[in-house]
Design an enzyme around this catalytic site. Structure first.
Site, PDB file in Angstrom:
ATOM      1  N   LYS A 137       3.455 102.165 106.611  1.00  0.00           N
ATOM      2  CA  LYS A 137       4.674 102.164 105.794  1.00  0.00           C
ATOM      3  C   LYS A 137       4.487 103.104 104.592  1.00  0.00           C
ATOM      4  O   LYS A 137       4.588 102.732 103.421  1.00  0.00           O
ATOM      5  CB  LYS A 137       5.055 100.759 105.348  1.00  0.00           C
ATOM      6  CG  LYS A 137       5.298  99.853 106.546  1.00  0.00           C
ATOM      7  CD  LYS A 137       6.394  98.871 106.363  1.00  0.00           C
ATOM      8  CE  LYS A 137       6.757  98.203 107.661  1.00  0.00           C
ATOM      9  NZ  LYS A 137       5.670  97.592 108.439  1.00  0.00           N
ATOM     10  N   ILE A 169       4.027 110.209  97.069  1.00  0.00           N
ATOM     11  CA  ILE A 169       4.435 111.596  96.827  1.00  0.00           C
ATOM     12  C   ILE A 169       4.060 112.438  98.053  1.00  0.00           C
ATOM     13  O   ILE A 169       3.217 112.029  98.857  1.00  0.00           O
ATOM     14  CB  ILE A 169       3.765 112.173  95.556  1.00  0.00           C
ATOM     15  CG1 ILE A 169       2.230 112.152  95.691  1.00  0.00           C
ATOM     16  CG2 ILE A 169       4.218 111.403  94.317  1.00  0.00           C
ATOM     17  CD1 ILE A 169       1.507 112.965  94.625  1.00  0.00           C
ATOM     18  N   PRO A 170       4.672 113.616  98.219  1.00  0.00           N
ATOM     19  CA  PRO A 170       4.413 114.394  99.435  1.00  0.00           C
ATOM     20  C   PRO A 170       2.935 114.640  99.725  1.00  0.00           C
ATOM     21  O   PRO A 170       2.484 114.471 100.860  1.00  0.00           O
ATOM     22  CB  PRO A 170       5.164 115.713  99.163  1.00  0.00           C
ATOM     23  CG  PRO A 170       6.281 115.314  98.249  1.00  0.00           C
ATOM     24  CD  PRO A 170       5.720 114.229  97.373  1.00  0.00           C
ATOM     25  N   SER A 197      14.124  94.000 108.720  1.00  0.00           N
ATOM     26  CA  SER A 197      14.623  92.894 109.549  1.00  0.00           C
ATOM     27  C   SER A 197      14.647  91.544 108.851  1.00  0.00           C
ATOM     28  O   SER A 197      15.267  90.607 109.345  1.00  0.00           O
ATOM     29  CB  SER A 197      13.749  92.782 110.801  1.00  0.00           C
ATOM     30  OG  SER A 197      12.397  92.536 110.429  1.00  0.00           O
ATOM     31  N   GLY A 222      11.809  92.352 115.028  1.00  0.00           N
ATOM     32  CA  GLY A 222      12.588  91.158 114.670  1.00  0.00           C
ATOM     33  C   GLY A 222      12.915  90.295 115.873  1.00  0.00           C
ATOM     34  O   GLY A 222      13.619  89.299 115.771  1.00  0.00           O
ATOM     35  N   GLY A 248      12.098  87.531 118.662  1.00  0.00           N
ATOM     36  CA  GLY A 248      11.215  86.377 118.831  1.00  0.00           C
ATOM     37  C   GLY A 248      11.030  85.619 117.538  1.00  0.00           C
ATOM     38  O   GLY A 248      11.942  84.925 117.081  1.00  0.00           O
ATOM     39  N   LYS A 303      17.014  88.800 119.507  1.00  0.00           N
ATOM     40  CA  LYS A 303      16.870  88.766 120.963  1.00  0.00           C
ATOM     41  C   LYS A 303      16.681  90.183 121.494  1.00  0.00           C
ATOM     42  O   LYS A 303      17.431  91.103 121.115  1.00  0.00           O
ATOM     43  CB  LYS A 303      18.128  88.174 121.611  1.00  0.00           C
ATOM     44  CG  LYS A 303      18.116  86.651 121.645  1.00  0.00           C
ATOM     45  CD  LYS A 303      19.182  86.125 122.589  1.00  0.00           C
ATOM     46  CE  LYS A 303      18.792  86.473 123.996  1.00  0.00           C
ATOM     47  NZ  LYS A 303      19.571  86.179 125.067  1.00  0.00           N
TER      48      LYS A 303
HETATM   49  O1  O7E Z   1       7.840  89.246 113.759  1.00  0.00           O
HETATM   50  P1  O7E Z   1       6.802  89.791 114.670  1.00  0.00           P
HETATM   51  O2  O7E Z   1       5.545  88.962 114.698  1.00  0.00           O
HETATM   52  O3  O7E Z   1       7.327  90.085 116.058  1.00  0.00           O
HETATM   53  O4  O7E Z   1       6.301  91.196 114.071  1.00  0.00           O
HETATM   54  C1  O7E Z   1       7.184  92.214 113.745  1.00  0.00           C
HETATM   55  C2  O7E Z   1       6.415  93.446 113.342  1.00  0.00           C
HETATM   56  O5  O7E Z   1       7.348  94.445 112.950  1.00  0.00           O
HETATM   57  C3  O7E Z   1       5.473  93.257 112.164  1.00  0.00           C
HETATM   58  O6  O7E Z   1       4.351  94.104 112.376  1.00  0.00           O
HETATM   59  C4  O7E Z   1       6.263  93.751 110.957  1.00  0.00           C
HETATM   60  O7  O7E Z   1       5.426  94.290 109.977  1.00  0.00           O
HETATM   61  C5  O7E Z   1       7.127  94.836 111.593  1.00  0.00           C
HETATM   62  N1  O7E Z   1       8.436  95.094 110.952  1.00  0.00           N
HETATM   63  C6  O7E Z   1       9.354  94.103 110.793  1.00  0.00           C
HETATM   64  O8  O7E Z   1       9.138  92.948 111.203  1.00  0.00           O
HETATM   65  N2  O7E Z   1      10.547  94.377 110.154  1.00  0.00           N
HETATM   66  C7  O7E Z   1      10.883  95.607 109.716  1.00  0.00           C
HETATM   67  O9  O7E Z   1      11.967  95.785 109.203  1.00  0.00           O
HETATM   68  C8  O7E Z   1       9.968  96.648 109.920  1.00  0.00           C
HETATM   69  C9  O7E Z   1       8.775  96.393 110.579  1.00  0.00           C
HETATM   70  C10 O7E Z   1       7.946  97.483 110.981  1.00  0.00           C
HETATM   71  O10 O7E Z   1       7.004  97.407 111.710  1.00  0.00           O
HETATM   72  O11 O7E Z   1       8.294  98.694 110.661  1.00  0.00           O
HETATM   73  C11 O7E Z   1       7.639  99.728 111.266  1.00  0.00           C
HETATM   74  C12 O7E Z   1       7.919  99.819 112.747  1.00  0.00           C
END
Ligand code: O7E
Length: 221
Positions: free
Chosen positions: A70, A74-75, A122, A175, A177, A182
């Site tokens: 994530k 800065i660049p 999410s 998101g 599970g 879904k």
């Molecule tokens: O809820 P889980 O256990 O199925 O895990 C979801 C994964 O997605 C977890 O690694 C979390 O850090 C990531 N994630 C989100 O849950 N929501 C987001 O908005 C963004 C991420 C994410 O991974 O962003 C980079 C792909």
């Protein structure tokens, strides 16, 4: 398969495994169980801090690895982070877009385009800061030359709206599970891949859980 310019993970199962476990043994066990049902493995801070970054190259021998740092700096610092991830065999990286176009472009350059930019996240708190600017973040991903965006399976209607902004860029969607989304809803709304962690690695039988998700994916596309 290892990273190379223009390399794309094979869009077969349309599932990315979020490997947020904190031991090497668990990581290897879950990847082995899920390997036939996932197209890539997402590795982030929990696993890297627990066992060290060598786990990236180890898993990249057999599966595409998306490095989820994530990235939000800065660049120059972004570039340094992405170079380290790519050197270890990552196929793609995840970056925040709120840092602005120069920071995102630094990631895109260093990863030869293989960047996914976060938009609306999410979880419930995403409504405070990321949701109000998500459309702009998606537009930035497109203009900066990213490969795709991250959009929430917990709000599939937002996946459909963000799709209109990004055209044919890819959408990867977490998101499903544990967070209540879904798989079929996210895919029908336009996600290319779902990202799934706990629903696979915390399942009593991760292989059966991954297979069940792969079956749901097949039924919904
Ligand atoms: O809820 P889980 O256990 O199925 O895990 C979801 C994964 O997605 C977890 O690694 C979390 O850090 C990531 N994630 C989100 O849950 N929501 C987001 O908005 C963004 C991420 C994410 O991974 O962003 C980079 C792909």
């Amino acid at each position: 398969m290892h990273f190379s310019a223009g390399h794309r993970m094979q869009k077969k199962n349309r599932i990315i495994l979020a490997l947020d476990v904190t031991s090497r043994a668990d990581a290897l066990r879950v990847v082995e169980a899920a390997k036939d049902y996932v197209d890539a493995v997402k590795i982030g801070w929990p696993l890297i801090l627990a066992v060290g970054p060598d786990i990236i190259s180890e898993i990249a021998k057999n599966k595409d690895v998306i490095c989820d740092m994530k990235i939000a700096d800065i660049p120059n610092t972004n570039r340094l982070i992405v170079e380290q991830a790519m050197k270890r065999g990552a196929s793609a990286v995840i970056a925040h877009g709120f840092t602005g176009d120069d920071s995102v472009k630094a990631c895109v350059d260093a990863a030869k385009g293989q960047v996914f930019v976060l938009t609306e996240m999410s979880h419930p708190g995403a409504r405070q800061f990321t949701a109000p600017v998500a459309d702009k973040l998606a537009a930035l991903a497109k203009s900066a030359g990213a490969r795709g965006i991250v959009a929430p399976a917990t709000r599939p209607e937002r996946i459909a709206e963000l799709r209109k902004i990004i055209g044919n860029l890819e959408i990867i969607s977490p998101g499903v599970g544990a967070q209540g989304g879904k798989a079929s809803d996210a895919l029908k709304a336009g996600a290319d891949y779902i990202i799934v962690g706990r629903a696979i690695y915390e399942a009593p039988d991760p292989k059966a859980a991954a297979k069940a998700l792969a079956d749901e994916v097949k039924r919904s596309i």
